[in-house]
Design a protein around this motif. Structure first.
Motif, PDB file in Angstrom:
ATOM      1  N   THR A  78       7.242   4.627  -5.541  1.00 46.34           N
ATOM      2  CA  THR A  78       8.568   4.644  -4.911  1.00 46.34           C
ATOM      3  C   THR A  78       9.489   5.613  -5.652  1.00 46.34           C
ATOM      4  OG1 THR A  78       8.170   2.324  -4.416  1.00 46.34           O
ATOM      5  CG2 THR A  78      10.400   3.130  -4.073  1.00 46.34           C
ATOM      6  N   SER A 118       4.717   2.216   0.364  1.00 46.72           N
ATOM      7  CA  SER A 118       3.606   1.319   0.027  1.00 46.72           C
ATOM      8  C   SER A 118       2.278   2.066   0.087  1.00 46.72           C
ATOM      9  CB  SER A 118       3.562   0.160   1.034  1.00 46.72           C
ATOM     10  OG  SER A 118       2.384  -0.586   0.867  1.00 46.72           O
ATOM     11  N   PRO A 119       1.314   1.631  -0.709  1.00 48.35           N
ATOM     12  CA  PRO A 119      -0.045   2.157  -0.530  1.00 48.35           C
ATOM     13  C   PRO A 119      -0.656   1.655   0.779  1.00 48.35           C
ATOM     14  CG  PRO A 119       0.202   1.007  -2.648  1.00 48.35           C
ATOM     15  CD  PRO A 119       1.415   0.691  -1.828  1.00 48.35           C
ATOM     16  N   GLY A 120      -0.096   0.595   1.323  1.00 47.21           N
ATOM     17  CA  GLY A 120      -0.627   0.002   2.557  1.00 47.21           C
ATOM     18  C   GLY A 120      -0.207   0.783   3.796  1.00 47.21           C
ATOM     19  N   SER A 172      11.552  -0.586  -8.344  1.00 47.17           N
ATOM     20  CA  SER A 172      10.321  -0.740  -9.129  1.00 47.17           C
ATOM     21  C   SER A 172      10.600  -0.359 -10.567  1.00 47.17           C
ATOM     22  CB  SER A 172       9.210   0.169  -8.580  1.00 47.17           C
ATOM     23  OG  SER A 172       8.084   0.140  -9.461  1.00 47.17           O
ATOM     24  N   ARG A 219       5.738  -8.924   1.308  1.00 46.30           N
ATOM     25  CA  ARG A 219       6.445  -8.655   2.575  1.00 46.30           C
ATOM     26  C   ARG A 219       7.963  -8.737   2.444  1.00 46.30           C
ATOM     27  NH1 ARG A 219       2.402  -6.299   3.803  1.00 46.30           N
ATOM     28  NH2 ARG A 219       0.887  -6.974   5.342  1.00 46.30           N
TER      29      ARG A 219
HETATM   30  C1  LIG Z   1       3.712  -9.007  -6.645  1.00 43.48           C
HETATM   31  C2  LIG Z   1       3.219  -7.924  -5.719  1.00 43.48           C
HETATM   32  C3  LIG Z   1       3.266  -8.143  -4.353  1.00 43.48           C
HETATM   33  C4  LIG Z   1       2.861  -7.122  -3.481  1.00 43.48           C
HETATM   34  N1  LIG Z   1       2.986  -7.319  -2.136  1.00 43.48           N
HETATM   35  C5  LIG Z   1       2.774  -6.279  -1.290  1.00 43.48           C
HETATM   36  C6  LIG Z   1       3.101  -6.387   0.099  1.00 43.48           C
HETATM   37  O1  LIG Z   1       3.556  -7.408   0.587  1.00 43.48           O
HETATM   38  N2  LIG Z   1       2.887  -5.306   0.877  1.00 43.48           N
HETATM   39  C7  LIG Z   1       2.403  -4.119   0.383  1.00 43.48           C
HETATM   40  O2  LIG Z   1       2.263  -3.178   1.148  1.00 43.48           O
HETATM   41  N3  LIG Z   1       2.105  -3.977  -0.930  1.00 43.48           N
HETATM   42  C8  LIG Z   1       2.280  -5.037  -1.771  1.00 43.48           C
HETATM   43  N4  LIG Z   1       2.024  -4.895  -3.117  1.00 43.48           N
HETATM   44  C9  LIG Z   1       1.451  -3.645  -3.610  1.00 43.48           C
HETATM   45  C10 LIG Z   1       2.557  -2.638  -3.907  1.00 43.48           C
HETATM   46  O3  LIG Z   1       2.854  -1.955  -2.712  1.00 43.48           O
HETATM   47  C11 LIG Z   1       2.073  -1.663  -4.975  1.00 43.48           C
HETATM   48  O4  LIG Z   1       1.880  -2.362  -6.183  1.00 43.48           O
HETATM   49  C12 LIG Z   1       3.030  -0.509  -5.167  1.00 43.48           C
HETATM   50  O5  LIG Z   1       2.432   0.412  -6.052  1.00 43.48           O
HETATM   51  C13 LIG Z   1       4.367  -0.983  -5.726  1.00 43.48           C
HETATM   52  O6  LIG Z   1       5.322   0.051  -5.687  1.00 43.48           O
HETATM   53  P1  LIG Z   1       5.576   1.063  -6.913  1.00 43.48           P
HETATM   54  O7  LIG Z   1       4.347   1.945  -7.004  1.00 43.48           O
HETATM   55  O8  LIG Z   1       6.781   1.811  -6.539  1.00 43.48           O
HETATM   56  O9  LIG Z   1       5.759   0.226  -8.152  1.00 43.48           O
HETATM   57  C14 LIG Z   1       2.382  -5.899  -3.997  1.00 43.48           C
HETATM   58  C15 LIG Z   1       2.340  -5.708  -5.391  1.00 43.48           C
HETATM   59  C16 LIG Z   1       2.760  -6.683  -6.227  1.00 43.48           C
HETATM   60  C17 LIG Z   1       2.745  -6.445  -7.734  1.00 43.48           C
END
Ligand SMILES: Cc1cc2nc3c(=O)[nH]c(=O)nc-3n(C[C@H](O)[C@H](O)[C@H](O)COP(=O)(O)O)c2cc1C
Length: 184
Positions: free
Chosen positions: A19, A115-117, A12, A82
Motif C-alpha cells: 500500500t 491487496s494481493p487478492g 499499514s 474485509r
Molecule cells: C490480519 C490480516 C488480515 C487480512 N485480511 C485480508 C482480507 O480480508 N482481504 C485481502 O485481500 N487481504 C487480506 N490480508 C492480506 C493483506 O492484503 C496483505 O497482507 C497485504 O500485504 C497487506 O497490505 P500491505 O502490504 O500494505 O501491508 C490480510 C492480512 C492480514 C495480516
C-alpha cells in the motif's frame, strides 16, 4: 493554481507495505499543484477517551494538528478481514475527537485500497467510506480505486506495472480536481 497540502494516510506499518508503494507512486505522479506527504501512524497510541484533556498523548495532538494543516486527505488502505486495518481505524478515531473538534471535518478526501487478492480491498475501501459522511469529509466518488494482484506488480521494491501506474495517474489527477472543487 494554489498548492494544496495533502495528508496521505497509509494503513499499514509493514516495512515492505504494498500500500505504501502504491502511495509512493501516487506521490511521484501527482500534478504540480498537489504537495503530498505521508503522515506516519506508527507512534499513534490507541484511542482511549479517558486520556483526553490536559494529559492527552503528545502524538495525538501532533497528529490532529498535522491533519488540520492539510487541505485534503488521501486514504490508502490495505484490507484486513474485509475491513480496514486497526491502525487506520485508530488514526480515524484519534483525529475525530474531542467531540465537535474533529481534525478531519470538511476536508475533501479520496480512498484507494490495495491487496494481493483479486478484489483489491473492496471491503476495506467501502468500510472506510462508511465513516466519511460522519466525519464530514466529502469523498471523491469516482474513479473508484481497488488495486488488486499487487504482489505481481512490484519489481525491485517499486510499482512496475504500466497499466496500474497509468490508472494511478488518472486517479491522482482526478483527486487534484476534486480537491480544487472543494477548496475553501
Ligand atoms: C490480519 C490480516 C488480515 C487480512 N485480511 C485480508 C482480507 O480480508 N482481504 C485481502 O485481500 N487481504 C487480506 N490480508 C492480506 C493483506 O492484503 C496483505 O497482507 C497485504 O500485504 C497487506 O497490505 P500491505 O502490504 O500494505 O501491508 C490480510 C492480512 C492480514 C495480516
Amino acid at each position: 493554481m494554489a498548492t494544496r497540502n495533502i495528508a496521505v494516510i497509509v494503513g499499514s506499518l509493514r516495512k515492505e507495505s504494498f500500500t505504501r508503494k502504491v502511495a509512493h507512486s501516487l506521490i511521484e505522479q501527482a500534478p504540480p499543484g498537489l504537495q503530498m506527504e505521508i503522515v506516519e501512524l506508527r507512534d499513534l497510541p490507541m484511542y482511549n477517551e479517558d486520556d483526553e484533556g490536559a494529559h492527552a498523548p503528545a502524538a495525538w495532538i501532533a497528529f490532529r494538528d498535522r491533519i488540520r494543516q492539510a487541505d485534503a486527505v488521501l486514504f490508502c488502505t490495505p484490507e484486513y478481514n474485509r475491513s480496514v486495518p486497526g491502525v487506520l481505524k485508530n488514526a480515524i478515531d484519534v483525529g475525530s475527537r474531542p467531540y465537535g473538534k474533529a481534525a478531519w471535518s470538511g476536508k475533501p478526501c479520496a480512498v484507494i485500497s490495495v491487496s494481493p487478492g483479486a478484489l483489491g480491498g473492496f471491503g476495506a475501501n467501502h468500510h472506510l467510506r462508511q465513516s466519511l459522511p460522519f466525519l464530514d469529509m466529502p469523498c471523491m466518488p469516482a474513479p473508484e480505486a481497488y488495486v488488486g494482484g499487487i504482489a505481481g506488480k512490484i519489481k525491485d521494491g517499486a510499482l512496475a506495472d504500466d497499466a496500474t501506474r497509468a490508472f494511478l495517474k488518472t486517479f491522482v489527477d482526478a483527486f487534484a480536481a476534486w480537491v480544487e472543487r472543494h477548496a475553501s
